[in-house]
Design a protein around this motif. Structure first.
Motif, short mmCIF file in Angstrom:
data_model
loop_
_atom_site.label_atom_id
_atom_site.label_comp_id
_atom_site.label_asym_id
_atom_site.label_seq_id
_atom_site.Cartn_x
_atom_site.Cartn_y
_atom_site.Cartn_z
N SER A 76 4.95 1.89 -15.11
CA SER A 76 4.31 2.69 -14.05
C SER A 76 5.29 3.42 -13.15
O SER A 76 4.90 4.39 -12.48
CB SER A 76 3.43 1.78 -13.18
OG SER A 76 2.41 1.18 -13.95
N TYR A 77 6.54 2.96 -13.10
CA TYR A 77 7.51 3.54 -12.17
C TYR A 77 8.87 3.72 -12.84
O TYR A 77 9.28 2.87 -13.65
CB TYR A 77 7.70 2.61 -10.96
CG TYR A 77 6.48 2.41 -10.13
CD1 TYR A 77 6.09 3.34 -9.17
CD2 TYR A 77 5.68 1.26 -10.29
CE1 TYR A 77 4.97 3.16 -8.39
CE2 TYR A 77 4.55 1.07 -9.51
CZ TYR A 77 4.20 2.02 -8.57
OH TYR A 77 3.08 1.84 -7.80
N LEU A 107 2.27 -4.62 -6.28
CA LEU A 107 2.05 -3.19 -6.48
C LEU A 107 0.74 -2.90 -7.21
O LEU A 107 0.47 -1.78 -7.61
CB LEU A 107 3.23 -2.59 -7.25
CG LEU A 107 4.53 -2.50 -6.45
CD1 LEU A 107 5.71 -2.27 -7.39
CD2 LEU A 107 4.45 -1.40 -5.41
N ASP A 146 0.85 -1.19 0.00
CA ASP A 146 0.00 0.00 0.00
C ASP A 146 0.89 1.24 0.00
O ASP A 146 0.96 1.99 0.98
CB ASP A 146 -0.91 -0.01 1.22
CG ASP A 146 -1.92 1.13 1.19
OD1 ASP A 146 -2.16 1.67 0.10
OD2 ASP A 146 -2.44 1.49 2.27
N PHE A 147 1.56 1.47 -1.12
CA PHE A 147 2.55 2.54 -1.20
C PHE A 147 2.89 2.74 -2.67
O PHE A 147 3.06 1.78 -3.42
CB PHE A 147 3.81 2.15 -0.41
CG PHE A 147 5.01 3.02 -0.65
CD1 PHE A 147 5.01 4.36 -0.28
CD2 PHE A 147 6.16 2.49 -1.23
CE1 PHE A 147 6.13 5.16 -0.49
CE2 PHE A 147 7.28 3.28 -1.44
CZ PHE A 147 7.26 4.62 -1.07
N ARG A 148 2.97 4.00 -3.08
CA ARG A 148 3.38 4.29 -4.45
C ARG A 148 4.73 4.99 -4.40
O ARG A 148 4.82 6.19 -4.08
CB ARG A 148 2.35 5.17 -5.16
CG ARG A 148 2.71 5.42 -6.61
CD ARG A 148 1.60 6.07 -7.41
NE ARG A 148 2.03 6.29 -8.78
CZ ARG A 148 1.99 5.36 -9.74
NH1 ARG A 148 1.54 4.15 -9.45
NH2 ARG A 148 2.40 5.64 -10.95
N PRO A 149 5.80 4.25 -4.70
CA PRO A 149 7.14 4.84 -4.59
C PRO A 149 7.43 5.85 -5.70
O PRO A 149 6.88 5.76 -6.80
CB PRO A 149 8.07 3.63 -4.71
CG PRO A 149 7.27 2.63 -5.50
CD PRO A 149 5.84 2.84 -5.10
N LYS A 150 8.29 6.78 -5.38
CA LYS A 150 8.78 7.72 -6.38
C LYS A 150 9.69 6.99 -7.36
O LYS A 150 9.70 7.29 -8.56
CB LYS A 150 9.51 8.87 -5.71
CG LYS A 150 9.95 9.98 -6.64
CD LYS A 150 10.54 11.15 -5.85
CE LYS A 150 10.99 12.28 -6.78
NZ LYS A 150 11.58 13.42 -6.01
N ASN A 162 10.31 0.74 2.97
CA ASN A 162 9.65 -0.06 1.94
C ASN A 162 10.68 -0.88 1.19
O ASN A 162 11.47 -0.34 0.40
CB ASN A 162 8.87 0.86 0.99
CG ASN A 162 7.82 1.66 1.74
OD1 ASN A 162 6.85 1.10 2.22
ND2 ASN A 162 8.03 2.97 1.85
N GLU A 206 10.70 7.47 0.24
CA GLU A 206 10.09 7.68 -1.07
C GLU A 206 10.43 6.59 -2.09
O GLU A 206 9.95 6.64 -3.22
CB GLU A 206 10.51 9.03 -1.63
CG GLU A 206 10.01 10.21 -0.81
CD GLU A 206 10.45 11.53 -1.39
OE1 GLU A 206 9.65 12.15 -2.12
OE2 GLU A 206 11.61 11.95 -1.13
N LEU A 253 -0.21 -4.09 -10.15
CA LEU A 253 -0.05 -3.96 -11.62
C LEU A 253 -0.44 -5.26 -12.33
O LEU A 253 -0.30 -6.34 -11.78
CB LEU A 253 1.41 -3.62 -11.94
CG LEU A 253 1.97 -2.35 -11.29
CD1 LEU A 253 3.42 -2.16 -11.69
CD2 LEU A 253 1.14 -1.13 -11.68
#
Length: 222
Positions: free
Chosen positions: A111-112, A220, A3-7, A190, A168, A222
């Motif tokens: 996505s990243y 993630l 539950d995290f969207r990394p930079k 993370n 991040e 995806l």
């Protein structure tokens, strides 16, 4: 699910993404000097000296390998040949990815932004990264940082270059000793452990665990 969207998603390279061929080649090179039933012990000692070498003053990766191999040979009272270390260093750029890696990286890259932090020399890693078959935002080496993992300086260099904080990124590695323990110490919350069987799992260090990289996109969402 994470539950995290990394930079950024940051990766170790050798062993995690690239299949690490050092033990297999060393086994071949030393078959005439180390008995087959003792070879695993010799490989363990060579690995231990590599770790010890990277914890000292910075030196180029070829010197890390050659010095560690010489020390292992001295411990075992066997001949070190100049060609041994040279052959191992020369083989590194030829190593390709684990089978589960290319498709997973391509999915993640949609996505990243992907980043590598590797204990490598600049002139080695380009061929390995090209074989991964996915785009990378940046590739940082020990030569850039003037420090090897598990030293915190290596991670600090990467975070400075990315202009982000420990909270991040999502850091991914198959090594607790080189990556996930120092990431924990640097308060990178993370983390993902790709358990390829190199080291035992130690959940205390607070990571998600997968057995192959192809499990990471689903974690993630995806």
């Amino acid at each position: 699910m994470i539950d995290f969207r990394p930079k950024y998603i940051t990766f170790d390279c050798y062993g995690t993404l690239t299949a690490f061929g050092m033990s297999a080649l060393t086994r071949e090179l030393f078959a005439d000097r180390v008995a087959a039933d003792r070879m695993e012990d010799f490989l363990d000692d060579f690995e231990a000296y590599r770790i010890d070498e990277v914890l000292g003053a910075y030196q180029l990766y070829p010197d890390v390998i050659k010095n560690a191999l010489k020390r292992a040979c001295n411990l075992w009272n066997i001949e070190y040949r100049d060609g041994d270390g040279t052959a191992i260093v020369a083989a590194v750029p030829s190593w390709g990815p684990h089978p589960d890696v290319p498709d997973a990286l391509r999915t993640l890259a949609e996505s990243y932004p992907l980043v590598i932090l590797s204990n490598a020399a600049n002139d080695q890693i380009g061929d390995n990264v090209e074989k991964l078959g996915a785009p990378f935002h940046a590739v940082y080496t020990a030569e850039h940082a003037r420090a090897y993992k598990p030293r915190l300086q290596a991670f600090e260099y990467m975070l400075e270059q990315l202009e982000c904080g420990p909270g991040e990124i999502l850091h991914v590695s198959s090594s607790l000793r080189y990556d996930l323990i120092p990431a924990h110490d640097l308060r990178i919350p993370n983390k993902v452990y790709v358990n390829r069987g190199y080291e035992p799992s130690v959940p205390y260090y607070g990571y998600h665990e997968v057995s192959v990289l192809s499990e990471l996109p689903a974690l993630l969402g995806l």
